[in-house]
Design a protein around this motif. Structure first.
Motif, PDB file in Angstrom:
ATOM      1  N   HIS A 260       0.838  -1.215   0.000  1.00 55.46           N
ATOM      2  CA  HIS A 260       0.000   0.000   0.000  1.00 55.46           C
ATOM      3  C   HIS A 260       0.865   1.253   0.000  1.00 55.46           C
ATOM      4  CE1 HIS A 260      -1.406   3.452   2.353  1.00 55.46           C
ATOM      5  NE2 HIS A 260      -2.553   3.282   1.714  1.00 55.46           N
ATOM      6  N   LEU A 263       2.425   1.969  -3.225  1.00 55.82           N
ATOM      7  CA  LEU A 263       1.458   2.418  -4.236  1.00 55.82           C
ATOM      8  C   LEU A 263       1.167   3.912  -4.132  1.00 55.82           C
ATOM      9  CD1 LEU A 263      -1.045  -0.584  -4.116  1.00 55.82           C
ATOM     10  CD2 LEU A 263       0.342   0.079  -6.087  1.00 55.82           C
ATOM     11  N   THR A 269      -2.517   5.950  -8.647  1.00 58.53           N
ATOM     12  CA  THR A 269      -3.265   5.388  -7.514  1.00 58.53           C
ATOM     13  C   THR A 269      -3.755   6.462  -6.538  1.00 58.53           C
ATOM     14  OG1 THR A 269      -1.331   5.084  -6.073  1.00 58.53           O
ATOM     15  CG2 THR A 269      -1.812   3.323  -7.643  1.00 58.53           C
ATOM     16  N   LYS A 277      -6.052  -0.200  -1.751  1.00 63.17           N
ATOM     17  CA  LYS A 277      -4.644  -0.524  -2.021  1.00 63.17           C
ATOM     18  C   LYS A 277      -4.149  -1.637  -1.096  1.00 63.17           C
ATOM     19  CE  LYS A 277      -3.968   3.980  -1.905  1.00 63.17           C
ATOM     20  NZ  LYS A 277      -3.485   5.370  -1.971  1.00 63.17           N
ATOM     21  N   CYS A 311      -3.154  -5.178 -11.776  1.00 64.69           N
ATOM     22  CA  CYS A 311      -2.460  -3.941 -12.171  1.00 64.69           C
ATOM     23  C   CYS A 311      -3.413  -2.996 -12.905  1.00 64.69           C
ATOM     24  CB  CYS A 311      -1.268  -4.281 -13.063  1.00 64.69           C
ATOM     25  SG  CYS A 311       0.094  -5.078 -12.183  1.00 64.69           S
ATOM     26  N   LEU A 314      -5.612  -0.963 -10.625  1.00 62.61           N
ATOM     27  CA  LEU A 314      -4.916   0.078  -9.864  1.00 62.61           C
ATOM     28  C   LEU A 314      -4.173   1.073 -10.745  1.00 62.61           C
ATOM     29  CD1 LEU A 314      -4.680  -2.721  -7.843  1.00 62.61           C
ATOM     30  CD2 LEU A 314      -3.834  -0.900  -6.393  1.00 62.61           C
ATOM     31  N   ILE A 316      -1.681   0.585 -12.643  1.00 64.78           N
ATOM     32  CA  ILE A 316      -0.238   0.347 -12.613  1.00 64.78           C
ATOM     33  C   ILE A 316       0.225   0.183 -14.049  1.00 64.78           C
ATOM     34  CG2 ILE A 316       1.588  -1.234 -11.863  1.00 64.78           C
ATOM     35  CD1 ILE A 316      -0.268  -1.935  -9.456  1.00 64.78           C
ATOM     36  N   ASP A 321       6.382   1.126 -13.304  1.00 72.11           N
ATOM     37  CA  ASP A 321       5.566   1.259 -12.096  1.00 72.11           C
ATOM     38  C   ASP A 321       5.782   0.073 -11.160  1.00 72.11           C
ATOM     39  OD1 ASP A 321       4.556   3.660 -12.856  1.00 72.11           O
ATOM     40  OD2 ASP A 321       2.500   2.992 -13.181  1.00 72.11           O
ATOM     41  N   ILE A 325       7.086   0.116  -7.239  1.00 75.28           N
ATOM     42  CA  ILE A 325       6.435  -0.563  -6.107  1.00 75.28           C
ATOM     43  C   ILE A 325       7.450  -1.409  -5.355  1.00 75.28           C
ATOM     44  CG2 ILE A 325       4.697  -2.281  -5.446  1.00 75.28           C
ATOM     45  CD1 ILE A 325       3.088  -1.377  -7.943  1.00 75.28           C
TER      46      ILE A 325
END
Length: 365
Positions: A260, A263, A269, A277, A311, A314, A316, A321, A325
């Motif tokens: 989380h 993110l 996000t 998340k 992904c 979110l 991503i 990305d 993360i």
């Protein structure tokens, strides 16, 4: 036998979840000799609470709208106002960030805090800690306070009337309690009873969420304050808070919350809720642990109630990305390091990719 030091802050001094509970606020303040308040709130949360807000005729009240974030600058601003007014207590009205701000303000001003959640999206009303973000909304740290919350009052009709996605996000955040707590007790030769209480609360919350979340969301949509709705509200607020309250370092956060926090560094996000998340973080943590059977068991539940699991969900965007993360989830202060396994960036990248593959396999079957 290892002597384990656990700090137990299992519950607020006073808690009540009941229709019309706010009509008791004036009497509760008087019996505790509280005569002046700094009331911190969000704009939407203050509007939501108005139909149920009591007259506080004999209490000096100062209302402060927060800026939308629990940051060091915002804590300083509210603390200075609390000290200037010499208030007896701080009240926080709203979601997790407002409540975290109220807790941090009361700690800095050395006074009591009363929390009135308008959402059941986190256990922030129960837990004596605040998550601190920078002014851009990126996670910075969290602080555990030496005193528990003084009072928590839950008017369930306010939560019933809130947008459905907040209750759903709370389900995601609370579901993580079991998977993270379970990952934190890995090296215990002896499990102290408070940690067993925390694990029991975590498992009970998971079981109730899996059993009743779907019906609760249906009932919420209809405006029906059913037993399922009340169960999920209190699972998110009370049971979720008990896990950390009794388990201390063995009941707080692990891999799911590290994902989380990572993110929050992705612009795509920014509009997602904390629990949305965290829900994704559960799946990544399970993939890191190689627990694909549990992922397969959870994915139908995620699809049923609309929790984010891929992904695409979110936003991503590709390998860059994903590498961000992996990098941010492994910074030295992150809770993923409390887990038994010691991960590298390539492990997180591989876990995210494996999670994507498992979902595609599930869609084909």
């Amino acid at each position: 036998m290892t002597n384990i030091s656990i700090r137990i802050q299992g519950a607020p001094s006073f808690y009540k979840c009941q229709v019309d509970v706010l009509q008791e606020l004036s009497a509760l303040l008087k019996e505790r000799n509280i005569r002046s308040l700094l009331i911190i709130h969000g704009e939407k949360s203050f509007q939501a609470i108005q139909p149920y807000w009591p007259e506080l005729a004999e209490i000096e009240t100062t209302y402060v709208a927060y800026s939308g974030i629990c940051s060091e600058a915002e804590i300083k601003r509210c603390k200075e106002q609390a000290q200037c007014l010499h208030i007896d207590a701080v009240i926080g009205i709203g979601g997790g960030k407002v409540l975290d701000l109220a807790k941090a303000t009361s700690h800095e001003a050395r006074t009591d805090v009363i929390l009135i959640p308008t959402l059941a999206s986190t256990c922030a009303a129960w837990t004596p800690l605040s998550v601190i973000y920078d002014d851009e909304g990126r996670f910075q740290t969290y602080t555990v306070f030496p005193r528990s919350t003084y009072m928590v009052l839950v008017e369930p009709r306010v939560i019933l009337e809130a947008p459905l996605e907040y209750l759903k996000a709370g389900i995601g955040d609370t579901l993580a309690k079991w998977y993270e707590a379970n990952a934190l007790v890995h090296d215990l030769e002896y499990t102290p009873l408070p940690v067993e209480v925390a694990l029991y609360a975590a498992k009970l919350s998971r079981d109730r969420l899996l059993e009743e979340s779907h019906q609760a969301l249906i009932d919420c949509e209809k405006g029906n304050l059913s037993s399922s709705v009340l169960t999920i509200m209190e699972a998110n607020i009370l049971l979720g808070g008990m896990v950390g309250g009794f388990g201390d370092e063995f009941g707080r956060v692990a891999g799911a919350h590290s994902i989380h926090n990572a993110l929050t560094h992705l612009p795509g996000t920014k509009g997602l809720l904390h629990g949305e998340k965290v829900a994704y973080g559960i799946l990544v943590q399970l993939a890191l642990q190689g627990n694909e059977e549990e992922i397969k068991a959870l994915l139908p539940f995620y699809r049923q109630i609309g929790l984010l699991s891929s992904c695409k969900h979110l936003s991503i965007q590709g390998q860059e990305d994903i590498r961000t993360i992996a990098e941010k989830a492994l910074v030295p202060k992150e809770s993923i390091h409390f887990m038994k396994e010691k991960f590298k960036e390539q492990d997180i990248v591989a876990a995210i990719e494996r999670l994507e593959a498992l979902q595609k396999e599930g869609e084909r079957n």
